[in-house]
Design an enzyme around this catalytic site. Structure first.
Site, short mmCIF file in Angstrom:
data_model
loop_
_atom_site.label_atom_id
_atom_site.label_comp_id
_atom_site.label_asym_id
_atom_site.label_seq_id
_atom_site.Cartn_x
_atom_site.Cartn_y
_atom_site.Cartn_z
N LYS A 198 0.87 -1.18 0.00
CA LYS A 198 0.00 0.00 0.00
C LYS A 198 0.91 1.23 0.00
O LYS A 198 1.69 1.44 0.93
CB LYS A 198 -0.89 -0.01 1.24
CG LYS A 198 -1.86 1.17 1.30
CD LYS A 198 -2.75 1.04 2.52
CE LYS A 198 -3.75 2.19 2.62
NZ LYS A 198 -4.61 2.03 3.81
N LYS A 214 -1.99 -1.51 -3.91
CA LYS A 214 -2.88 -0.36 -3.85
C LYS A 214 -2.05 0.92 -3.91
O LYS A 214 -1.07 1.01 -3.15
CB LYS A 214 -3.66 -0.42 -2.53
CG LYS A 214 -4.62 0.75 -2.33
CD LYS A 214 -5.29 0.67 -0.97
CE LYS A 214 -6.21 1.89 -0.80
NZ LYS A 214 -6.89 1.93 0.48
ZN LIG Z 1 -5.66 3.20 8.10
#
Ligand SMILES: [Zn+2]
Length: 350
Positions: free
Chosen positions: A218, A271
């Site tokens: 992420k 992501k």
């Molecule tokens: Zn968070």
């Protein structure tokens, strides 16, 4: 005329060896298989299907609440009863999975609302579990929507995320979500060893069958802007670059994914999606056989919506192209706010 005379393969001079001088030996014409819709469909490599889609839902307290997120037209913050209706629409459209994010009315410094059995997410999980036995229920497991400072963990005296206290709270959150009927919990805060901590806590609580969708890679991305609008979870100070990944790195994504798998992750994720398709491909190639999820994030959604609203591009064509690109890059599953539209478009194309 180069496009029709030669498209790779042997040079035209190779015809010298042919028995019929009018036949071009080995004259590859890749356009042959592009000629009709039937031929194109026959040789298509990446296919986007409704089963690939995961719909995000924002759940809040109250009743009959439905507030559109200003920066995300078509996306709503909804109370449990309204979320139930949206899930019904999703199920009818063939969508198999939803991921729930909570937006609590009250926040505090340790995000205690995140593991409240009467929290909006927990109540929504119970309601959806009962009404849609086959719908895959995924719960976001993080504190940023629940803390008054908006960070993904508890802060220490230096206003840094306190690692070990945060892991203890995340473990409680995951167990409360599993207790409420989640099939998968999804630790999303990029806290080191969060997958292992959540796995151990689930097992201790008797939830061996509940899986973990790990937000493995992420990135600290500006594409999350509209989500923070939706979840009201922007950090009150500072940013998340101290724990989310540097957008310039891709090798590190492999280390993150490997670590999550070692700690017991069942699915891994990259992501955002669009600006990181090379990372998706790299992770795909490194971890064959592991379900790979991409998150088509709020900023990607908002850009398309804004441009389409101005008449600057075709929403349907652009979304289908972008999501197909994610599949081509190696994604198995796509979390996307476009899920209900995409489900309809795919049905119409059949
Ligand atoms: Zn968070």
């Amino acid at each position: 005329m180069s496009d029709s005379r030669y498209e790779g393969g042997w040079p035209l001079s190779a015809r010298a060896g042919a028995t019929d001088p009018d036949v071009e030996v080995g004259a590859t014409r890749l356009r042959r298989l592009r000629r009709t819709a039937g031929l194109r469909a026959l040789v298509r490599e990446a296919r986007l299907a409704v089963e690939d889609l995961i719909l995000p839902l924002f759940v809040t307290d109250g009743e009959s609440v439905s507030e559109e997120v200003p920066s995300m037209p078509g996306v709503f913050r909804e109370s449990v009863d309204v979320v139930g209706e949206r899930a019904a629409t999703a199920v009818a459209a063939g969508v198999r999975a939803v991921v729930l994010f909570g937006i609590p009315a009250v926040k505090d410094s340790v995000g205690s609302g995140s593991y409240d059995p009467e929290g909006a997410v927990q109540r929504a999980l119970r309601a959806l579990r009962e009404r849609f036995p086959d719908l895959v229920l995924i719960a976001d497991t993080c504190l940023c929507e629940y803390t008054d400072h908006g960070h993904c963990g508890v802060l220490d005296s230096r206003a840094d995320v306190d690692h070990d206290t945060t892991l203890d709270i995340l473990a409680r959150v995951a167990v409360s979500q599993a207790d409420s009927g989640a099939d998968l919990v999804a630790p999303s805060g990029m806290i080191d060893r969060q997958v292992g901590a959540v796995r151990a806590a689930l097992d201790r609580a008797g939830h061996q069958r509940v899986g973990i969708m790990a937000y493995s890679a992420k990135y600290a991305s500006a594409f999350y802007g509209p989500f923070r609008d939706a979840a009201q979870g922007a950090p009150a100070f500072g940013d998340r670059r101290g724990h989310q990944m540097d957008p310039a790195n891709s090798g590190e994504a492999l280390r993150e994914a490997r670590q999550d798998l070692d700690e017991g992750a069942d699915l891994i994720m990259v992501k955002p999606a669009l600006a990181y398709l090379d990372v998706v491909r790299k992770v795909r190639d490194a971890f064959e056989g592991v379900p790979l999820v991409v998150y088509n994030v709020s900023g990607e959604y908002a850009m398309v919506k804004a441009a389409a609203a101005s008449g600057w591009l075709s929403e349907r064509s652009v979304v289908l192209e972008a999501l197909t690109g994610m599949k081509r890059a190696g994604a198995d599953l796509i979390i996307t706010y476009h899920a209900l539209d995409v489900a309809r478009w795919l049905r119409e194309e059949k």
